[in-house]
Design a protein around this motif. Structure first.
Motif, PDB file in Angstrom:
ATOM      1  N   LEU A   5      -8.623 -11.055   9.472  1.00  0.00           N
ATOM      2  CA  LEU A   5      -8.820 -12.136   8.484  1.00  0.00           C
ATOM      3  C   LEU A   5      -8.738 -13.492   9.243  1.00  0.00           C
ATOM      4  N   THR A   6      -7.766 -13.713  10.178  1.00  0.00           N
ATOM      5  CA  THR A   6      -7.691 -14.630  11.067  1.00  0.00           C
ATOM      6  C   THR A   6      -8.798 -15.135  11.794  1.00  0.00           C
ATOM      7  N   LEU A   8     -11.853 -13.850  11.231  1.00  0.00           N
ATOM      8  CA  LEU A   8     -12.921 -14.302  10.501  1.00  0.00           C
ATOM      9  C   LEU A   8     -12.793 -15.651   9.919  1.00  0.00           C
ATOM     10  N   ARG A   9     -11.797 -16.245   9.750  1.00  0.00           N
ATOM     11  CA  ARG A   9     -11.611 -17.622   9.258  1.00  0.00           C
ATOM     12  C   ARG A   9     -12.030 -18.534  10.451  1.00  0.00           C
ATOM     13  N   ALA A  10     -11.427 -18.051  11.479  1.00  0.00           N
ATOM     14  CA  ALA A  10     -11.375 -19.045  12.478  1.00  0.00           C
ATOM     15  C   ALA A  10     -13.145 -19.422  13.063  1.00  0.00           C
ATOM     16  N   ILE A  11     -13.609 -17.909  13.189  1.00  0.00           N
ATOM     17  CA  ILE A  11     -15.004 -17.861  13.620  1.00  0.00           C
ATOM     18  C   ILE A  11     -16.064 -18.516  12.702  1.00  0.00           C
ATOM     19  N   VAL A  12     -15.625 -18.341  11.440  1.00  0.00           N
ATOM     20  CA  VAL A  12     -16.584 -19.041  10.091  1.00  0.00           C
ATOM     21  C   VAL A  12     -16.402 -20.479  10.200  1.00  0.00           C
ATOM     22  N   LEU A  13     -15.132 -20.981  10.258  1.00  0.00           N
ATOM     23  CA  LEU A  13     -14.581 -22.360  10.376  1.00  0.00           C
ATOM     24  C   LEU A  13     -15.331 -23.047  11.559  1.00  0.00           C
ATOM     25  N   ARG A  14     -15.484 -22.433  12.921  1.00  0.00           N
ATOM     26  CA  ARG A  14     -16.221 -22.805  13.850  1.00  0.00           C
ATOM     27  C   ARG A  14     -17.572 -22.976  13.624  1.00  0.00           C
ATOM     28  N   LEU A  99     -15.228 -12.828  23.099  1.00  0.00           N
ATOM     29  CA  LEU A  99     -15.558 -11.344  23.304  1.00  0.00           C
ATOM     30  C   LEU A  99     -14.361 -10.642  24.009  1.00  0.00           C
ATOM     31  N   THR A 100     -13.579 -11.328  24.523  1.00  0.00           N
ATOM     32  CA  THR A 100     -12.197 -10.818  24.948  1.00  0.00           C
ATOM     33  C   THR A 100     -10.963 -10.919  24.149  1.00  0.00           C
ATOM     34  N   ALA A 101     -11.266 -11.196  23.016  1.00  0.00           N
ATOM     35  CA  ALA A 101     -10.142 -11.405  21.996  1.00  0.00           C
ATOM     36  C   ALA A 101     -10.039  -9.647  21.602  1.00  0.00           C
ATOM     37  N   TRP A 107     -16.601  -6.343  15.010  1.00  0.00           N
ATOM     38  CA  TRP A 107     -16.056  -7.390  14.108  1.00  0.00           C
ATOM     39  C   TRP A 107     -16.126  -8.680  14.438  1.00  0.00           C
ATOM     40  N   LEU A 108     -15.988  -9.156  15.700  1.00  0.00           N
ATOM     41  CA  LEU A 108     -16.236 -10.576  16.050  1.00  0.00           C
ATOM     42  C   LEU A 108     -17.687 -10.791  15.837  1.00  0.00           C
ATOM     43  N   LEU A 109     -18.638  -9.792  16.292  1.00  0.00           N
ATOM     44  CA  LEU A 109     -19.856 -10.316  16.224  1.00  0.00           C
ATOM     45  C   LEU A 109     -20.254 -10.472  14.531  1.00  0.00           C
TER      46      LEU A 109
END
Length: 263
Positions: A5-6, A8-14, A99-101, A107-109
């Protein structure tokens, strides 16, 4: 679960912050469909006659017919714009850092895809609001019913953008993608004219339009705006989205995809 969820929030916020800082992107996304709605539709109105076809129960104006297709245009171009930003991020190194997270790459994509789709839907509803003030009204509940259709269509077209971004090596190649992917998808669809109209001039072109995923995305939106559903369009959109997402995952897999060959 909190890590997912973190992320998801960070990428959507970006994605949202990037969108806020690029206001010309919002304006450009609205200019394209508005030009078709207010300029080209006036010229095509007399040339393209329309019959009563589902989901319409009576004759409609050409402007009313193309509104769902123009909603699809917003989703399509924004999905491709997202692929451009991915190529830029890869060249600057930020994409590799993402992508190294320590989370599944899929999930990142998907988070990136979800953020892009949310912004696209915001642009679509802004366009529908402007169209409303120009006298093009839909079913009141249709605006709500269209949300799942817009979400599925946006995810499918965004997944196409993700897949393409894994094969584009440089920003300069994006113009070629615009010419050979976006415009054929848009014009060889039911966005601007019904398929029966296309069949009058060329059955082959009609068949090409019928297998075009963008056609089914447009029809899914069209039926939803009139509180009807099109199971075939729904199935085709979902299948195409799954295929495009699988291609994106393959392309961004360093063990098999293009990222490995790019070093």
């Amino acid at each position: 679960m909190m890590c997912y969820l973190t992320a998801l929030r960070a990428i959507v916020l970006r994605e949202a912050l990037r969108f806020v800082h690029q206001r010309e992107r919002f304006i450009a996304a609205l200019v394209r469909p508005l030009v078709w709605l207010l300029v080209f539709a006036a010229g095509f109105r007399a040339a393209l006659g329309l019959s009563i076809i589902p989901p319409y129960q009576t004759y409609i104006t050409y402007e009313t017919y193309i509104v769902p297709g123009l909603c699809g245009m917003v989703l399509l171009f924004n999905g491709m714009q997202s692929s451009l930003s991915l190529v830029y991020d890869r060249e600057t190194g930020s994409m590799r850092l993402l992508l190294t997270a320590p989370l599944p790459r899929g999930w990142l994509l998907f988070c990136k895809l979800l953020g892009t789709t949310a912004i696209s839907i915001l642009q679509v509803y802004t366009f529908l609001l402007i169209a409303y003030f120009f006298g093009i009204e839909m079913e009141p509940l249709g605006y709500i019913a269209a949300l799942p259709a817009l979400m599925l269509s946006g995810l499918m077209l965004g997944a196409l953008g993700l897949a393409l971004s894994s094969f584009i090596k440089q920003l300069e190649n994006f113009a070629g993608v615009m010419n050979f992917v976006i415009f054929p998808m848009f014009f060889l669809s039911s966005a601007l004219y019904p398929l029966w109209k296309m069949a009058e001039s060329s059955p082959l072109l009609r068949d090409i339009c019928a297998v075009n995923p963008f056609t089914h995305a447009v029809e899914l939106i069209r039926f939803a705006l009139y509180l009807e559903w099109n199971p075939w369009a729904l199935l085709w959109t979902v299948v195409a989205g799954v295929i495009f997402m699988a291609l994106a995952l393959w392309g961004y897999d360093p063990a098999r995809g293009m990222i490995k060959r790019k070093g």
